[in-house]
Enzyme design. Structure first.
Site, PDB file in Angstrom:
ATOM      1  N   CYS A   1       0.796  -1.109   0.058  1.00 24.41           N
ATOM      2  CA  CYS A   1       0.014  -0.080   0.213  1.00 24.41           C
ATOM      3  C   CYS A   1       0.892   1.334  -0.103  1.00 24.41           C
ATOM      4  CB  CYS A   1      -1.097  -0.171   1.082  1.00 24.41           C
ATOM      5  SG  CYS A   1      -2.261   1.403   1.046  1.00 24.41           S
TER       6      CYS A   1
ATOM      7  N   HIS B   1      -3.746  -5.167  -0.157  1.00 23.37           N
ATOM      8  CA  HIS B   1      -3.603  -5.783   1.135  1.00 23.37           C
ATOM      9  C   HIS B   1      -3.632  -7.304   0.975  1.00 23.37           C
ATOM     10  CE1 HIS B   1      -3.523  -2.183   3.647  1.00 23.37           C
ATOM     11  NE2 HIS B   1      -4.086  -1.714   2.686  1.00 23.37           N
TER      12      HIS B   1
ATOM     13  N   GLU C   1      -2.710  -9.319   3.268  1.00 22.47           N
ATOM     14  CA  GLU C   1      -3.106  -9.594   4.900  1.00 22.47           C
ATOM     15  C   GLU C   1      -4.644  -9.638   4.901  1.00 22.47           C
ATOM     16  OE1 GLU C   1      -3.209  -5.269   5.412  1.00 22.47           O
ATOM     17  OE2 GLU C   1      -1.894  -6.786   4.184  1.00 22.47           O
TER      18      GLU C   1
END
EC number: 6.3.5.5
Length: 364
Positions: free
Chosen positions: A246, A329, A331
């Site tokens: 990001c 992202h 995650e």
């Protein structure tokens, strides 16, 4: 109690207040995720923003003690269509209203969130403020237009001092630009020995920690507001394998000579399709950014991923050095885990780099 949202273009939305009684001001953005409001509220990347959730009913499963992405929320406000006041979930510890009151975050419900979202899509992200229903609109607009929103939010959300998250695996220096806990959790799952460091650490200080790899976290705001981080990345690039997410992706691009620009309304949601150019595979990703890498001409960078919806750059790698980054992202937290394997790719890159270094030493 009635409450208004007043936008810099003069638009006014009136609904019911919940959460705190503060009349916060911020950039009004929207998120298209159907779930994950707890992670959204606690994501430091939303620092200084008033978040509109497009899904019509929010608060159904309450707030639990496990799914926070940071200890302190930095969001300036929450706008929803309808608040669920009686959540149903075995993990629920608070209602959404109770949590917002505890954290002093104002909320607004009962407005046409579809209309507001379409307005932002047309006009771009807008500055806005909460106001009571009896305040003079002209006075509120004057105050809104005379107030400049803070810049360099990274300095507000980053760790102030370094701290460890021990493990037996590779030593990773995780540079905190507004890190989501999900990133740390993924590294911990892989038994990494993590040292979280502040955003303004120097390249020399990073290298003194003798990392096997460096991770650049997510974070809020304009990457050009963090020149010290860009200089740090220039100083470590090529010396240690690097992975950015990001804001970390944008800072890496700037350090390599690319450019970034503000998007009209950004990507915020957990259902953004991204295409990997090398394989043609498409992954659904979680995203939260208002800036994008706009040009990589005259750099040593290669585009690895693009957004299906608007062809913006979603992934980069250096042509000759062990470094890659993604705009989305992997995650998740919240969202799909289609890109979770990128953490494994990072570890593999570290191991490959170590083997190549050993081979060079043996042949010397």
């Amino acid at each position: 109690m009635k409450r208004r949202l007043v936008l810099e273009n003069g638009a006014v939305f009136e609904g019911e207040a919940f959460g705190s009684l503060e009349h916060n001001m911020g950039e009004v953005v929207f998120n298209t995720g159907m779930t994950g409001y707890q992670e959204i509220l606690s994501d430091p990347s939303y620092c200084g923003q008033i978040v509109t959730l497009t899904y019509p009913l929010i608060g159904n499963y309450g707030i639990n003690r496990d799914d926070f992405e940071s200890i302190t929320p930095f969001v300036k406000g929450l706008i929803i269509k309808e608040l669920c006041e009686l959540p149903s979930n075995w993990r629920s510890a608070y209602t959404l209203d109770e949590y917002l009151k505890m954290k002093n975050i104002p909320g607004l419900q009962g407005i046409d969130t579809r209309k507001l979202t379409r307005m932002i899509r047309t006009a771009g992200a807008l500055k806005g403020t909460f106001a009571s229903s009896d305040e003079d609109i002209e006075a509120v607009l004057k105050r809104l237009n005379e107030t400049e929103l803070p810049r360099n939010q990274v300095s507000q959300v980053s760790a102030k001092t370094a701290y460890p998250s021990p493990g037996r695996g590779k030593r990773i220096v995780l540079v905190d630009f507004g890190m989501k806990h999900g990133i740390l959790r993924e590294l911990n799952k892989r038994k990494c020995d993590v040292i979280v460091v502040p955003y303004n650490i120097t390249a020399e200080e990073v290298l003194q920690l003798k990392p096997d790899g460096i991770m650049l976290s997510n974070g809020p705001g304009d990457p050009k507001d963090v020149p010290e981080a860009i200089e740090m990345i220039k100083g470590v690039l090529g010396k240690v394998p690097l992975f950015g997410i990001c804001l970390g992706h944008q800072l890496f691009a700037l350090a390599c000579g690319a450019n970034t620009e503000k998007m009209k309304f950004g990507h915020r949601g957990s259902n953004h399709p991204v295409k990997e150019l090398a394989t043609g595979k498409v992954a659904l990703t979680s995203q939260n950014h208002g800036y994008t890498v706009s040009s990589i001409s005259k750099t040593e960078l290669e585009v690895t991923h693009i957004a299906i919806n608007d062809d913006t750059i979603e992934g980069l790698k250096h042509k000759t050095l062990p470094a890659f980054t993604v705009q989305y992202h992997p995650e998740a937290s919240p969202g799909p885990e289609d890109a979770n394997h990128l953490f494994d790719r990072f570890i593999e890159m570290i191991e490959t780099t170590e083997k190549e270094g050993e081979a060079v030493c043996q042949n010397a």
